[in-house]
Design a protein around this motif. Structure first.
Motif, PDB file in Angstrom:
ATOM      1  N   LEU A 200       1.207  -0.780  -0.392  1.00 34.68           N
ATOM      2  CA  LEU A 200      -0.067  -0.241   0.381  1.00 34.68           C
ATOM      3  C   LEU A 200       0.596   1.062   0.421  1.00 34.68           C
ATOM      4  O   LEU A 200       0.870   1.899  -0.937  1.00 34.68           O
ATOM      5  N   ILE A 201       2.085   1.330   0.963  1.00 34.03           N
ATOM      6  CA  ILE A 201       2.832   2.264   1.136  1.00 34.03           C
ATOM      7  C   ILE A 201       3.427   2.779  -0.712  1.00 34.03           C
ATOM      8  O   ILE A 201       3.745   4.148  -0.757  1.00 34.03           O
ATOM      9  N   GLN A 202       3.590   1.816  -1.057  1.00 39.47           N
ATOM     10  CA  GLN A 202       4.676   1.492  -2.439  1.00 39.47           C
ATOM     11  C   GLN A 202       3.717   2.296  -3.450  1.00 39.47           C
ATOM     12  O   GLN A 202       3.978   2.851  -4.342  1.00 39.47           O
ATOM     13  N   GLN A 203       2.237   1.614  -3.504  1.00 44.84           N
ATOM     14  CA  GLN A 203       0.730   2.409  -4.515  1.00 44.84           C
ATOM     15  C   GLN A 203       0.957   3.306  -4.268  1.00 44.84           C
ATOM     16  O   GLN A 203       0.810   4.400  -4.845  1.00 44.84           O
ATOM     17  N   ARG A 204       0.968   3.978  -2.354  1.00 44.42           N
ATOM     18  CA  ARG A 204       0.773   5.917  -2.673  1.00 44.42           C
ATOM     19  C   ARG A 204       2.180   6.376  -2.954  1.00 44.42           C
ATOM     20  O   ARG A 204       2.004   7.608  -3.580  1.00 44.42           O
ATOM     21  N   LEU A 205       2.876   5.686  -3.041  1.00 40.83           N
ATOM     22  CA  LEU A 205       4.173   7.224  -3.405  1.00 40.83           C
ATOM     23  C   LEU A 205       4.592   6.735  -5.232  1.00 40.83           C
ATOM     24  O   LEU A 205       4.609   8.061  -5.136  1.00 40.83           O
ATOM     25  N   ASN A 206       3.685   6.204  -5.295  1.00 37.44           N
ATOM     26  CA  ASN A 206       3.644   5.875  -7.570  1.00 37.44           C
ATOM     27  C   ASN A 206       2.837   6.640  -7.236  1.00 37.44           C
ATOM     28  O   ASN A 206       2.586   7.439  -8.132  1.00 37.44           O
ATOM     29  N   ALA A 207       1.197   6.750  -6.474  1.00 33.95           N
ATOM     30  CA  ALA A 207       0.334   7.586  -6.576  1.00 33.95           C
ATOM     31  C   ALA A 207       1.042   9.465  -6.504  1.00 33.95           C
ATOM     32  O   ALA A 207       0.113  10.181  -7.507  1.00 33.95           O
ATOM     33  N   TYR A 211       9.425   7.771  -7.886  1.00 34.35           N
ATOM     34  CA  TYR A 211       9.473   6.004  -8.622  1.00 34.35           C
ATOM     35  C   TYR A 211       9.996   5.191  -7.206  1.00 34.35           C
ATOM     36  O   TYR A 211      10.729   5.784  -6.458  1.00 34.35           O
ATOM     37  N   VAL A 212       9.056   4.082  -7.499  1.00 37.02           N
ATOM     38  CA  VAL A 212       9.391   2.962  -6.860  1.00 37.02           C
ATOM     39  C   VAL A 212       8.456   2.049  -7.208  1.00 37.02           C
ATOM     40  O   VAL A 212       7.511   2.117  -7.346  1.00 37.02           O
ATOM     41  N   PRO A 213       9.385   0.794  -7.617  1.00 36.56           N
ATOM     42  CA  PRO A 213       8.879  -0.638  -7.879  1.00 36.56           C
ATOM     43  C   PRO A 213       8.314  -1.171  -7.147  1.00 36.56           C
ATOM     44  O   PRO A 213       8.246  -0.909  -5.986  1.00 36.56           O
ATOM     45  N   GLN A 221      15.192   0.840  -2.852  1.00 35.72           N
ATOM     46  CA  GLN A 221      14.429   1.655  -3.676  1.00 35.72           C
ATOM     47  C   GLN A 221      13.283   2.568  -2.976  1.00 35.72           C
ATOM     48  O   GLN A 221      12.713   3.052  -3.021  1.00 35.72           O
ATOM     49  N   THR A 222      12.387   1.620  -2.057  1.00 38.08           N
ATOM     50  CA  THR A 222      11.173   2.223  -1.229  1.00 38.08           C
ATOM     51  C   THR A 222      12.279   2.727  -0.159  1.00 38.08           C
ATOM     52  O   THR A 222      11.617   3.805   0.023  1.00 38.08           O
ATOM     53  N   GLY A 223      13.561   2.721   0.290  1.00 42.60           N
ATOM     54  CA  GLY A 223      14.215   3.699   1.654  1.00 42.60           C
ATOM     55  C   GLY A 223      13.977   4.893   0.770  1.00 42.60           C
ATOM     56  O   GLY A 223      13.831   6.295   0.800  1.00 42.60           O
ATOM     57  N   SER A 238      15.001  12.050   4.714  1.00 40.04           N
ATOM     58  CA  SER A 238      14.728  10.347   5.980  1.00 40.04           C
ATOM     59  C   SER A 238      14.200   9.295   5.137  1.00 40.04           C
ATOM     60  O   SER A 238      13.260   9.539   4.473  1.00 40.04           O
ATOM     61  N   GLN A 239      14.781   8.156   5.408  1.00 37.89           N
ATOM     62  CA  GLN A 239      13.815   6.620   4.468  1.00 37.89           C
ATOM     63  C   GLN A 239      13.209   5.695   5.833  1.00 37.89           C
ATOM     64  O   GLN A 239      12.642   4.774   5.041  1.00 37.89           O
ATOM     65  N   SER A 240      12.480   6.738   6.513  1.00 36.13           N
ATOM     66  CA  SER A 240      12.229   5.872   7.429  1.00 36.13           C
ATOM     67  C   SER A 240      10.463   6.435   7.580  1.00 36.13           C
ATOM     68  O   SER A 240       9.932   6.843   7.183  1.00 36.13           O
TER      69      SER A 240
END
Length: 370
Positions: A200-207, A211-213, A221-223, A238-240
Motif C-alpha cells: 500500500l505504501i509503495q502504491q501511494r508513493l507511486n500515486a 519512483y518505486v517498483p 528503492q522503497t527507502g 529520511s528513509q523511515s
C-alpha cells in the motif's frame, strides 16, 4: 179503483224520478267532466267541492335516496428499493478495499427510489466485535429521485471490517440489505518488511509520482522513494516510515510544482528540494532523489538540452549518463547522498540511473533551478 191505481203509479213514478235525479246529481258532482249544475243545497255542494279538490290532488312521491357506499381504496404496495454502497478513504489493493488501523472511513449509500420517512440501520463489525451502530434517516437528493445516507467509522483493530446496511420493510418501502468489507492493516514496517501494508505504501508513493517498483518489500528503492517523498513535503531527508508520513501519503499530500510546462517532454532539476522530475508538459511522470553540486562546484542553472548519452560506466564512475551542458550530466553514482555533494552533475542513486536514462532522449530539455 182504476183511478186510484193510476194515481199510485203516478206517485211512484214521480218518486222514482226524484230519486234518480238526486242520484244523478251526486254522480255529476263527483265527475269532473260534467257541466250540469246540480240543484242542491249550498252546504252539500261546498262539501263535495272540497272533497273533489282533495281527490284530484296528486300526492308528492318521496324521492328515494340510496345511501352512498364508501369507495374501497386498495393501499399502494410498498416501493421496491435498491441500494448502492461506496466506501471513501479506502484504497484498492490486489482487488480489495484496504485501509490502516485508526483511519476513518466514510460509507455513502444511495437508495432508489426515495420514500419519505425511511431509515437504515448501519452496523460495523471488526470480526465479531461491534465497532459502531447507527440508525440513519434517508435524505432526499436534489431531484428527489433517490435517498442518501453517510456513515463514518474508525477501527483500531486490524483484520476485516464489515459495514452492514439494513432497511426493515415498511408499508411504504420494501426491505433491503447490503454490506461492504474493508481490510484494516497494521502500520508497523521497516527495512525487510513485506506484505499488504508495504504494498500500500509503495502504491501511494507511486500515486504521488515518486519512483518505486511495486515489490511489496521494504527494500532499498522503497527507502529512496520515502527519502524523495520527505523532500517533496519539505520535511528534510529520511528513509523511515513514521505515522505522520503514512497519514500524509494516504491523504494524498505532496505535489511537485512544474516550472516549465511549455517545454513538452523534459526534466526539471529542483536543487532546492534536491529532486529530479520527469515531466510531459505539465504532467509529472516520476520523481527521484538527487545529489547536486556541492557549494565549491555548484550545478549550472538554466535551460539546456541533452546532447550526448553514454550507457554503462565511465572511468570516473558515472553510470548511464545524459550530458546536457559541457561536462554536466544526469547520471548514476555511488555515493549519491541526501545532500549536495557532486562536482556539478545531478547524481542519481545507481539503482535509479537506468530508469532515468531510458526515459530521456537526444534533444530533450533539461531545466535546472533552485
Amino acid at each position: 179503483m182504476h183511478t186510484r191505481i193510476a194515481s199510485l203509479a203516478t206517485l211512484l213514478t214521480a218518486a222514482g224520478l226524484a230519486a234518480s235525479t238526486a242520484t244523478g246529481t251526486a254522480l255529476a258532482a263527483g265527475s269532473t267532466g260534467s257541466t250540469a249544475t246540480p240543484a242542491t243545497p249550498t252546504t252539500p255542494t261546498t262539501a263535495l267541492a272540497k272533497s273533489t279538490t282533495t281527490s284530484t290532488t296528486t300526492p308528492t312521491t318521496p324521492t328515494s335516496t340510496t345511501p352512498t357506499t364508501p369507495t374501497s381504496t386498495t393501499p399502494a404496495p410498498p416501493a421496491k428499493a435498491s441500494v448502492r454502497l461506496y466506501v471513501r478513504d479506502a484504497f484498492l489493493l490486489h482487488g480489495g478495499a484496504v485501509t490502516v488501523a485508526g483511519r476513518a472511513l466514510e460509507l455513502q449509500g444511495i437508495v432508489t427510489p426515495y420514500v419519505s420517512g425511511q431509515s437504515v440501520t448501519v452496523r460495523s463489525f471488526a470480526g465479531s466485535h461491534l465497532v459502531k451502530s447507527d440508525l440513519l434517516r434517508l435524505k432526499p437528493s436534489a431531484n428527489g429521485r433517490f435517498g442518501t445516507f453517510t456513515e463514518r467509522v474508525t477501527s483500531s483493530r486490524t483484520g476485516i471490517l464489515r459495514v452492514r446496511v439494513r432497511h426493515a420493510p415498511t408499508l411504504e418501502q420494501q426491505g433491503f440489505f447490503d454490506q461492504r468489507a474493508v481490510a484494516v492493516l497494521g502500520t508497523g514496517a521497516g527495512f525487510g518488511s513485506r506484505g499488504s501494508f508495504v504494498a500500500l505504501i509503495q502504491q501511494r508513493l507511486n500515486a504521488r509520482h515518486v519512483y518505486v517498483p511495486q515489490t511489496g518489500v521494504y527494500d532499498q528503492q522503497t527507502g529512496l522513494a520515502l527519502d524523495a517523498y520527505h523532500r517533496l513535503l519539505g520535511w528534510g531527508v529520511s528513509q523511515s516510515l513514521g505515522g505522520a508520513t503514512v497519514r500524509a501519503l494516504l491523504d494524498g499530500r505532496g505535489t511537485f510544482v512544474v516550472r516549465h510546462p511549455r517545454d513538452g517532454k523534459h526534466v526539471e532539476g529542483n536543487l532546492g528540494r534536491q529532486l529530479l522530475a520527469e515531466i510531459n508538459g505539465s504532467k509529472v511522470y516520476r520523481i527521484y532523489p538527487i545529489s547536486s553540486g556541492k557549494p565549491s562546484t555548484p550545478t549550472v542553472l538554466g535551460h539546456f538540452r541533452v546532447y550526448r548519452r553514454t550507457p554503462g560506466y565511465l572511468p570516473d564512475g558515472m553510470y548511464f549518463s545524459s550530458f546536457f551542458y559541457g561536462g554536466y550530466a544526469i547520471h548514476g553514482y555511488n555515493p549519491a547522498p541526501d545532500y549536495a555533494a557532486s562536482h556539478g552533475c545531478m547524481r542519481l542513486p545507481i539503482i535509479d540511473a537506468i530508469s532515468v536514462y531510458n526515459w530521456l532522449n537526444f534533444g530533450d530539455v533539461v531545466d535546472v533551478y533552485q
